[in-house]
Scaffold this motif. Structure first.
Motif, PDB file in Angstrom:
ATOM      1  N   GLN A   4     133.300  67.373  92.895  1.00  0.00           N
ATOM      2  CA  GLN A   4     133.076  68.758  92.436  1.00  0.00           C
ATOM      3  C   GLN A   4     131.986  68.544  91.091  1.00  0.00           C
ATOM      4  OE1 GLN A   4     135.935  71.642  91.786  1.00  0.00           O
ATOM      5  NE2 GLN A   4     134.438  73.383  91.747  1.00  0.00           N
ATOM      6  N   TYR A   5     130.773  68.965  91.317  1.00  0.00           N
ATOM      7  CA  TYR A   5     129.768  69.158  90.219  1.00  0.00           C
ATOM      8  C   TYR A   5     130.037  70.165  89.289  1.00  0.00           C
ATOM      9  CZ  TYR A   5     127.754  65.395  92.770  1.00  0.00           C
ATOM     10  OH  TYR A   5     127.440  63.887  93.753  1.00  0.00           O
ATOM     11  N   LYS A   6     129.821  70.004  87.933  1.00  0.00           N
ATOM     12  CA  LYS A   6     130.033  71.092  87.133  1.00  0.00           C
ATOM     13  C   LYS A   6     128.942  71.516  86.149  1.00  0.00           C
ATOM     14  CE  LYS A   6     133.532  72.984  87.097  1.00  0.00           C
ATOM     15  NZ  LYS A   6     133.867  73.942  88.019  1.00  0.00           N
ATOM     16  N   HIS A   7     127.954  70.508  86.101  1.00  0.00           N
ATOM     17  CA  HIS A   7     126.712  70.701  85.362  1.00  0.00           C
ATOM     18  C   HIS A   7     125.557  70.062  85.768  1.00  0.00           C
ATOM     19  CE1 HIS A   7     129.492  71.649  81.822  1.00  0.00           C
ATOM     20  NE2 HIS A   7     130.295  70.571  82.334  1.00  0.00           N
ATOM     21  N   ILE A   8     124.955  70.689  86.398  1.00  0.00           N
ATOM     22  CA  ILE A   8     123.511  70.698  87.354  1.00  0.00           C
ATOM     23  C   ILE A   8     122.290  70.751  86.591  1.00  0.00           C
ATOM     24  CG2 ILE A   8     122.431  70.777  89.448  1.00  0.00           C
ATOM     25  CD1 ILE A   8     125.077  72.154  90.675  1.00  0.00           C
ATOM     26  N   ALA A  25     119.731  73.787  94.415  1.00  0.00           N
ATOM     27  CA  ALA A  25     120.591  73.622  93.131  1.00  0.00           C
ATOM     28  C   ALA A  25     121.446  75.099  93.025  1.00  0.00           C
ATOM     29  CB  ALA A  25     119.829  73.319  91.970  1.00  0.00           C
ATOM     30  N   VAL A  26     120.715  76.208  93.240  1.00  0.00           N
ATOM     31  CA  VAL A  26     121.501  77.413  93.062  1.00  0.00           C
ATOM     32  C   VAL A  26     122.444  77.523  94.024  1.00  0.00           C
ATOM     33  CG1 VAL A  26     121.269  79.847  93.376  1.00  0.00           C
ATOM     34  CG2 VAL A  26     119.339  78.755  92.033  1.00  0.00           C
ATOM     35  N   ARG A  31     128.428  77.118  95.085  1.00  0.00           N
ATOM     36  CA  ARG A  31     129.308  76.536  95.874  1.00  0.00           C
ATOM     37  C   ARG A  31     130.699  75.642  94.911  1.00  0.00           C
ATOM     38  NH1 ARG A  31     125.465  75.020  99.600  1.00  0.00           N
ATOM     39  NH2 ARG A  31     125.607  72.761  98.811  1.00  0.00           N
ATOM     40  N   ASN A  32     130.191  75.159  93.818  1.00  0.00           N
ATOM     41  CA  ASN A  32     130.915  74.278  93.029  1.00  0.00           C
ATOM     42  C   ASN A  32     131.199  75.002  91.856  1.00  0.00           C
ATOM     43  OD1 ASN A  32     130.858  70.972  93.872  1.00  0.00           O
ATOM     44  ND2 ASN A  32     128.958  71.984  94.313  1.00  0.00           N
ATOM     45  N   ASP A  33     130.933  76.324  91.639  1.00  0.00           N
ATOM     46  CA  ASP A  33     131.219  77.068  90.418  1.00  0.00           C
ATOM     47  C   ASP A  33     130.606  76.282  89.173  1.00  0.00           C
ATOM     48  OD1 ASP A  33     131.974  79.287  88.840  1.00  0.00           O
ATOM     49  OD2 ASP A  33     133.997  78.187  88.524  1.00  0.00           O
ATOM     50  N   ALA A  34     129.410  75.710  89.235  1.00  0.00           N
ATOM     51  CA  ALA A  34     128.849  74.892  88.223  1.00  0.00           C
ATOM     52  C   ALA A  34     127.653  75.640  87.516  1.00  0.00           C
ATOM     53  CB  ALA A  34     128.181  73.720  88.858  1.00  0.00           C
ATOM     54  N   ASP A  35     127.618  75.141  86.215  1.00  0.00           N
ATOM     55  CA  ASP A  35     126.515  75.923  85.523  1.00  0.00           C
ATOM     56  C   ASP A  35     125.268  74.954  85.922  1.00  0.00           C
ATOM     57  OD1 ASP A  35     127.871  73.710  83.227  1.00  0.00           O
ATOM     58  OD2 ASP A  35     125.885  73.766  82.937  1.00  0.00           O
ATOM     59  N   LEU A  36     124.095  75.649  85.870  1.00  0.00           N
ATOM     60  CA  LEU A  36     122.963  75.233  86.170  1.00  0.00           C
ATOM     61  C   LEU A  36     121.953  75.118  84.777  1.00  0.00           C
ATOM     62  CD1 LEU A  36     121.011  74.209  88.670  1.00  0.00           C
ATOM     63  CD2 LEU A  36     120.375  76.435  88.993  1.00  0.00           C
ATOM     64  N   HIS A  37     121.256  74.054  84.751  1.00  0.00           N
ATOM     65  CA  HIS A  37     120.495  74.023  83.496  1.00  0.00           C
ATOM     66  C   HIS A  37     119.091  73.574  84.187  1.00  0.00           C
ATOM     67  CE1 HIS A  37     119.245  73.056  79.167  1.00  0.00           C
ATOM     68  NE2 HIS A  37     118.888  71.726  79.757  1.00  0.00           N
TER      69      HIS A  37
END
Length: 158
Positions: A4-8, A25-26, A31-37
């Motif tokens: 599970q990725y958290k910081h993309i 990436a969105v 799907r991973n409840d991750a943040d996108l930078h």
């Protein structure tokens, strides 16, 4: 257990391939409840021969990048992703993109297969190739659209 990725991290340069990476990436971030930078690098090496125009040219490129990034953020939020931000950096794209994961706890980079700078690829190698070779985290090179059709074929059809 599934990864599970958290910081993309998504490097964007205004190219069609970078936009595909952003869109995928969105979906992965949701799907991973991750943040996108998102990161856009203004390649300051391109301005070295224009000493009198440096500041205004860099400011103009920065303003264009900011508008593009603001649109990406708005699109992601409209698609239901709340944890998104961006940075505009200055320097050599390879170096900057390679360094960002170290300071942001990035665990995944999603990057377009090619970008805007064909001349740079010819002489100094692609940013994507460099990132995949040197990254300290997982890298996904996006080559297809959201329907998993080859990006170049989909782009020509538009």
């Amino acid at each position: 257990m599934l990864q599970q990725y958290k910081h993309i991290l998504v490097p964007v340069d205004g190219s069609y391939e970078a936009e595909l990476a952003f869109k995928k990436a969105v979906a992965v971030a949701k799907r991973n409840d991750a943040d996108l930078h998102l990161v856009h690098v203004v390649d300051t090496r391109a301005f070295q021969n224009f000493s009198s125009l440096d500041t205004s040219m860099v400011e103009q490129v920065t303003e264009t990048a900011k508008k593009t990034l603001d649109k990406y953020v708005a699109d992601a939020k409209a698609d239901g992703l709340d944890k998104i931000d961006y940075a505009i950096e200055y320097g050599a794209p390879k170096t900057i993109i390679g360094d960002v994961p170290l300071g942001n706890d990035t665990d995944l980079i999603m990057i377009g297969a090619t970008g805007l700078n064909a001349v740079g690829r010819l002489f100094i190698g692609s940013v994507t190739e460099y990132v995949t070779r040197t990254a300290v985290c997982d890298v996904i090179v996006v080559r297809t659209d959201l329907d998993n059709q080859p990006a170049k074929a989909a782009h020509r059809a538009e």
